[in-house]
Scaffold this active site. Sequence first.
Site, PDB file in Angstrom:
ATOM      1  N   ASP A  10       0.877  -1.178   0.000  1.00 50.16           N
ATOM      2  CA  ASP A  10       0.000   0.000   0.000  1.00 50.16           C
ATOM      3  C   ASP A  10       0.915   1.229   0.000  1.00 50.16           C
ATOM      4  O   ASP A  10       2.129   1.122   0.225  1.00 50.16           O
ATOM      5  CB  ASP A  10      -0.885  -0.002   1.257  1.00 50.16           C
ATOM      6  CG  ASP A  10      -1.761   1.236   1.357  1.00 50.16           C
ATOM      7  OD1 ASP A  10      -2.385   1.611   0.351  1.00 50.16           O
ATOM      8  OD2 ASP A  10      -1.813   1.860   2.439  1.00 50.16           O
ATOM      9  N   SER A  11       0.295   2.392  -0.212  1.00 53.72           N
ATOM     10  CA  SER A  11       1.057   3.636  -0.165  1.00 53.72           C
ATOM     11  C   SER A  11       1.582   3.915   1.249  1.00 53.72           C
ATOM     12  O   SER A  11       2.454   4.752   1.432  1.00 53.72           O
ATOM     13  CB  SER A  11       0.168   4.796  -0.587  1.00 53.72           C
ATOM     14  OG  SER A  11      -0.939   4.874   0.293  1.00 53.72           O
ATOM     15  N   CYS A  73      -4.260  -1.250  -2.106  1.00 51.60           N
ATOM     16  CA  CYS A  73      -4.414   0.197  -2.227  1.00 51.60           C
ATOM     17  C   CYS A  73      -5.380   0.437  -3.384  1.00 51.60           C
ATOM     18  O   CYS A  73      -5.131  -0.019  -4.506  1.00 51.60           O
ATOM     19  CB  CYS A  73      -3.052   0.823  -2.527  1.00 51.60           C
ATOM     20  SG  CYS A  73      -3.114   2.578  -2.892  1.00 51.60           S
ATOM     21  N   GLU A 152      -3.188   8.207   9.073  1.00 50.36           N
ATOM     22  CA  GLU A 152      -1.749   7.999   9.293  1.00 50.36           C
ATOM     23  C   GLU A 152      -1.280   8.691  10.585  1.00 50.36           C
ATOM     24  O   GLU A 152      -0.261   8.347  11.155  1.00 50.36           O
ATOM     25  CB  GLU A 152      -0.932   8.534   8.092  1.00 50.36           C
ATOM     26  CG  GLU A 152      -1.153   7.765   6.797  1.00 50.36           C
ATOM     27  CD  GLU A 152      -0.124   6.663   6.515  1.00 50.36           C
ATOM     28  OE1 GLU A 152       1.043   6.812   6.925  1.00 50.36           O
ATOM     29  OE2 GLU A 152      -0.488   5.651   5.872  1.00 50.36           O
ATOM     30  N   CYS A 184     -10.923   3.072   0.137  1.00 53.93           N
ATOM     31  CA  CYS A 184      -9.517   3.387   0.406  1.00 53.93           C
ATOM     32  C   CYS A 184      -9.151   2.548   1.628  1.00 53.93           C
ATOM     33  O   CYS A 184      -9.920   2.511   2.605  1.00 53.93           O
ATOM     34  CB  CYS A 184      -9.348   4.871   0.707  1.00 53.93           C
ATOM     35  SG  CYS A 184      -7.699   5.290   1.321  1.00 53.93           S
ATOM     36  N   HIS A 186      -7.167   2.951   3.894  1.00 50.49           N
ATOM     37  CA  HIS A 186      -6.954   3.690   5.142  1.00 50.49           C
ATOM     38  C   HIS A 186      -8.258   3.911   5.912  1.00 50.49           C
ATOM     39  O   HIS A 186      -8.248   4.121   7.121  1.00 50.49           O
ATOM     40  CB  HIS A 186      -6.346   5.071   4.861  1.00 50.49           C
ATOM     41  CG  HIS A 186      -4.874   5.053   4.583  1.00 50.49           C
ATOM     42  ND1 HIS A 186      -4.348   4.565   3.416  1.00 50.49           N
ATOM     43  CD2 HIS A 186      -3.828   5.475   5.324  1.00 50.49           C
ATOM     44  CE1 HIS A 186      -3.027   4.690   3.451  1.00 50.49           C
ATOM     45  NE2 HIS A 186      -2.682   5.244   4.594  1.00 50.49           N
TER      46      HIS A 186
END
Length: 268
Positions: A10-11, A73, A152, A184, A186
């Site tokens: 993932d990013s 992602c 994050e 997403c 996240h």
Amino acid sequence: MDNRPIGIFDSGLGGLTVLKEMRKLMPHEDMVYFGDCGRVPYGTKSKETVIKYTMQDIKFLMSKNIKMIIIACNTASACSFELVKGTLSIPVIEVIDPGANAAVRESANRKIGVIGTTGTVSSGIYEKEIMNLNPKAEVYSAACPLFVPLAEEGWWDNEIAVKTAEEYLAPLKEKEIDTLVLGCTHYPLLQKTIAKVMGGNVKLVNSGFEVAKVAESLLKDLDLQSGSDSKQTSEFYTSDSTEKFELLGSSFLGEKISSAKKIDIEKY
Ligand code: DGL
């Protein structure tokens, strides 16, 4: 039977929400995770940049002798999956199709919301996939780019997270959707906040579990399941500070990460 690990990337830390589901469903499969925390976010970058990053992430994971890749992602899946699929010697799984399928299955009134990064939403990929599955569906999308830095940062349910969610989600609430895809990886971290803002009648689709189910069945079909009975192990790599990765990553994963390694992804 194949005892090689599964590669997941993932990013940043978001893909750990997918890894978590994978580990639960496949307790005997070893995993290698790469989080590109040094270059997060992908969602605000151009398609060309996301493709370049994705190719490097894949090249790095391929160097780890893996048997399958999970693009954990949505942004990388939206921008690169069409390019990547069929070019590798191992199977590749993306996260959009499983999420779209779950949304169509879950929605009773066929009004489906999708939230994701700017890159994912502007690609229109969820609309396309959902409309292919059910042409009568109505799909409403909203980009929520600030959810990624909030996730994050570990700001999952504080006042700022709630205010941001209220602002982003207001237009979707007006459309009377009954299902909302967290497009997403996240966003499951902000699930509590998103659920609170959307209200109890809206089902949230977290594609992590759906992706894990697809991966498990593909391993079975291709006879690539691990032959080992021992508990799986996971290796963690990041392109930024290992301290931050371990600290926040442990909360993303719900389990302590203590031996993350830093790599220079630009070399791949
Ligand atoms: N977690 C990623 C996704 O699923 C992207 C977050 C970002 O880097 O912008 O889209």
